[in-house]
Enzyme design. Structure first.
Site, mmCIF file in Angstrom:
data_model
loop_
_atom_site.group_PDB
_atom_site.id
_atom_site.type_symbol
_atom_site.label_atom_id
_atom_site.label_comp_id
_atom_site.label_asym_id
_atom_site.label_seq_id
_atom_site.Cartn_x
_atom_site.Cartn_y
_atom_site.Cartn_z
ATOM 1 C CB CYS A 2 -2.352 9.072 -12.190
ATOM 2 S SG CYS A 2 -3.922 9.263 -11.375
ATOM 3 N NE ARG A 27 3.707 7.552 -10.587
ATOM 4 C CZ ARG A 27 4.232 8.764 -10.440
ATOM 5 N NH1 ARG A 27 5.521 8.920 -10.426
ATOM 6 N NH2 ARG A 27 3.452 9.812 -10.319
ATOM 7 C CD1 TRP A 74 -3.898 5.182 -6.103
ATOM 8 C CD2 TRP A 74 -4.667 7.241 -5.690
ATOM 9 N NE1 TRP A 74 -4.037 5.311 -4.746
ATOM 10 C CE2 TRP A 74 -4.508 6.558 -4.461
ATOM 11 C CE3 TRP A 74 -5.141 8.563 -5.658
ATOM 12 C CZ2 TRP A 74 -4.800 7.137 -3.238
ATOM 13 C CZ3 TRP A 74 -5.435 9.133 -4.430
ATOM 14 C CH2 TRP A 74 -5.271 8.419 -3.238
ATOM 15 C CG ASN A 100 -0.506 11.574 -13.801
ATOM 16 O OD1 ASN A 100 -1.339 10.803 -14.250
ATOM 17 N ND2 ASN A 100 0.776 11.265 -13.689
ATOM 18 N N GLY A 101 -3.206 14.577 -11.728
ATOM 19 C CA GLY A 101 -3.513 15.827 -11.030
ATOM 20 C C GLY A 101 -5.020 15.980 -10.863
ATOM 21 C CD GLU A 481 9.192 4.937 9.017
ATOM 22 O OE1 GLU A 481 8.352 5.844 9.039
ATOM 23 O OE2 GLU A 481 9.477 4.289 7.987
ATOM 24 C CE LYS A 485 7.468 1.956 6.159
ATOM 25 N NZ LYS A 485 7.963 3.275 6.185
ATOM 26 C CD GLU A 488 3.769 2.472 4.491
ATOM 27 O OE1 GLU A 488 3.258 3.179 3.624
ATOM 28 O OE2 GLU A 488 4.910 2.675 4.933
ATOM 29 C CG HIS A 504 -0.243 11.485 30.074
ATOM 30 N ND1 HIS A 504 -0.607 12.258 31.145
ATOM 31 C CD2 HIS A 504 1.102 11.375 30.115
ATOM 32 C CE1 HIS A 504 0.474 12.625 31.804
ATOM 33 N NE2 HIS A 504 1.531 12.100 31.198
ATOM 34 C CE LYS A 603 8.736 4.855 -2.953
ATOM 35 N NZ LYS A 603 8.967 4.474 -1.542
#
Ligand code: M6R
Length: 608
Positions: A2, A27, A74, A100-101, A481, A485, A488, A504, A603
């Protein structure tokens, strides 16, 4: 996550609020809203979806009010609907709140308030707080907010207005950032400086358990238990130009192409070539303790965690200090045995990631030395760690982290070298590493100049369902990584694996429709990587290799190759990750994905 924007001054608030919300779009959010107030009342607008929809909703209305608050939500409690969007208000429509939170005791507060006759309209945790503020209605807005916050458990960054005091915003913080921007007869409030930088470079960060009363001409900060705090403004380094897209279609691509400069910025003023050593002013005050640490634990999340994993190999090579790396979300709940002989190194782009912040707080409580490796200057982790090093990489807007990863790797090398030179790293080893680091910007440039080839390659794989990324040693985290990338931003399923693990389990996935990206540069693990590649080929799996320039031989094993220049072993991840970033970007582009704002992602992850 948010975002919050607030304005009180002499200009019309609405355009400033909309501009601020647009700056916070990166964000991640799913609905937006704003309220502007004056002595005659309030105008509230809320929409599902983009800030553009909100802008559209007010386009025919001349909102003259000079005070207002706005929010991008969000969703955590309740779906993204207009009713759940902020600002929330009380039953009389006097108080307006953006938050927010997470208010953890919202259910208890709700049933208590309902039993007192309050009507709830949304499914959110936030609504309980605005009713609580209204219940504690007092001579001043700040007193009502202060009393209400005493009953709240959980985390918050809030901004509150009241139609009875239409030139005032009250904000508060516990666990979720709030920054004030100071202008000429006008004040701004935001959850992130990006929303303010067009108007002022003078800011003040609230600390946890503080609130601020903001009017056009002044700000007053105090603790939640009403102790006044004197705090000077800070000047922020970022400018609007840093956030301009320029000729790039997406921030992610812009940030990938900024990496030669990012590496330069990370090294500037920090290389002492003649001594084969680095100079990091932010660590200087504790250097005697740092060089004697028995153990360093690196804590971080997501891409920053992958940087930490690479960091473990770097520290192992350059220092005699034991090193561990942990996901911050796990570390914070472990039974930790820490003391002043342990350093806890928190890596974070935003400096606001809730788990990483909680991890360093826990580490401090146990007596460990906390060290920050952070990009956002003045962020909470930067402020709360004992010592630290900044990336100085400028804002990273794309949700997918790219340039900060390479910056973090450069700085991890500099930190490890600084410690290692007090231990067993020789002058010539130090000089060799630094010389190789100085080559990195032009080597990255070379890789970027071949972006069109990577684009061609990516275009061929846009219909693929799944990808495997493999690497060994320092390239194992790079494989993780690369997979992160790709998944996402393109929503292609991707997994990163240590190549030695293939037999394995993961090799059972391999067939002609399941491609693998193998990082197989010329280093100590090269022969083993070639064996892994051949085992995959033998099962008809398509192979794309990331290989060292000049390695013609690898073409016999791999179907396609992305070449990178040769460098010092410890620096290879800085180069090998770049083709993977470009590959993910182009896959997402050809799949029509919204690259800078992938679905469901934010973000900076400021709640747990
Ligand atoms: O701001 P931080 O570096 O603490 O953020 C950590 C992760 O949330 C972040 O790296 C995330 O994984 C990115 N979306 C990865 O691209």
């Amino acid at each position: 996550m948010c975002g919050i924007v607030g304005y009180v001054g002499h200009k019309k608030a609405a355009p400033i609020l909309i501009h601020g919300l647009k700056r916070l779009e990166y964000r991640g959010y799913d609905s937006a809203g704003m309220v502007t107030i004056d002595k005659n009342g309030a105008n509230r607008f809320r929409v599902v979806g983009r800030v553009q929809n909100l802008d559209h909703a007010i386009s025919d209305i001349d909102l003259k009010m000079t005070c207002g608050i706005a929010h991008t939500r969000w969703a955590t409690h309740g779906k993204p609907t207009e009713t759940n969007a902020h600002p929330h208000t009380d039953n009389e429509g006097r108080y307006y709140l953006v938050h927010n939170g997470i208010i953890e005791n919202h259910a208890k507060l709700r049933s208590q308030l309902e039993s007192e006759g309050v009507e709830f309209v949304s499914e959110t945790d936030t609504e309980a707080l605005v009713h609580l503020i209204s219940k504690f209605h007092d001579q001043s807005l700040e007193t009502a907010v202060e009393k209400a916050l005493r009953h709240v458990e959980g985390t918050f960054g809030i901004a509150v207005t009241c139609i009875d005091e239409p030139s005032k915003i009250v904000c508060g913080r516990r666990g979720s950032p709030i920054v004030l921007g100071v202008g000429m007869n006008e004040m701004f409030v935001a959850s992130d400086v990006s929303a303010l930088i067009q108007y002022t470079d003078q800011v003040i960060y609230l600390e946890d358990n503080e609130m601020a009363v903001v009017t056009p001409d002044e700000y007053q900060i105090r603790t939640l238990d009403n102790k006044p705090i004197a705090r000077e403004t800070l000047q922020i380094e970022w400018t609007m130009e840093d956030e301009d897209l320029g000729s790039f279609p997406h921030y992610m691509l812009k940030e990938i192409f900024e990496q030669p400069t990012t590496v330069d910025n990370a090294m500037r003023g920090r290389v002492v070539l003649g001594e084969g050593c680095s100079k990091l002013g932010g660590l200087q005050s504790k250097i005697d303790q740092i060089k004697r640490l028995k153990k360093i634990v690196i804590v971080s999340c997501g891409t920053s965690y992958h940087a930490g994993m690479v960091g473990r190999y770097i520290f192992e090579q350059l220092t005699d200090t034991a090193v561990e790396v942990e996901l911050a979300s796990e570390f914070r709940y472990r039974k930790l045995r820490l003391d002043e002989t342990t350093g806890v190194l928190a890596i974070s782009q935003s400096g606001e990631t809730a788990d990483t912040l909680a991890a360093i707080r826990e580490a401090r409580r146990k007596g460990a030395l906390t060290i920050g490796l952070v990009n956002v200057v003045g962020s909470t982790i930067a402020r709360e760690t004992d010592v630290g090093v900044y990336c100085h990489a400028g804002p990273e807007i794309g949700v997918a982290s790219t340039k900060i990863f390479v910056s973090q790797l450069v700085i991890l090398n500099l930190i490890a070298l600084l410690i290692g030179r007090y231990q067993s790293v020789s002058l010539s080893e130090g000089v060799d590493l630094l010389k190789a680091m100085m080559e990195l910007p032009s080597q990255i440039q070379q890789i970027l100049s071949r972006a069109a080839q990577i684009e061609d390659l990516a275009r061929r794989f846009t219909k693929v369902q799944s990808f495997l990324f493999i690497g060994r040693q320092l390239h194992y985290p790079v494989a993780l990584e690369g997979a992160l990338k790709l998944k996402e931003i393109s929503y292609i399923h991707a997994e990163g694996y240590a190549a030695g693990e293939m037999k394995h389990g993961p090799i059972s996935l391999i067939d002609a429709d399941f491609p693998t990206i193998a990082i197989a540069t010329k280093d100590a693990t090269y022969e083993k990587m070639i064996s892994n590649i051949q085992e995959i080929r033998a099962r008809s799996g398509p192979i794309i290799a990331v290989a060292t320039e000049g390695d013609i031989g690898i073409r016999e094993s791999a179907d396609m190759v992305m070449y990178i220049p040769e460098t010092h072993d410890l620096l290879q991840p800085i180069l090998s990750v770049i083709p993977l970033q470009l590959f993910a970007y182009y896959c997402a582009l050809y799949r029509g994905c919204e690259i800078d704002k992938p679905r469901n992602l934010a973000k900076s992850v400021t709640v747990e």
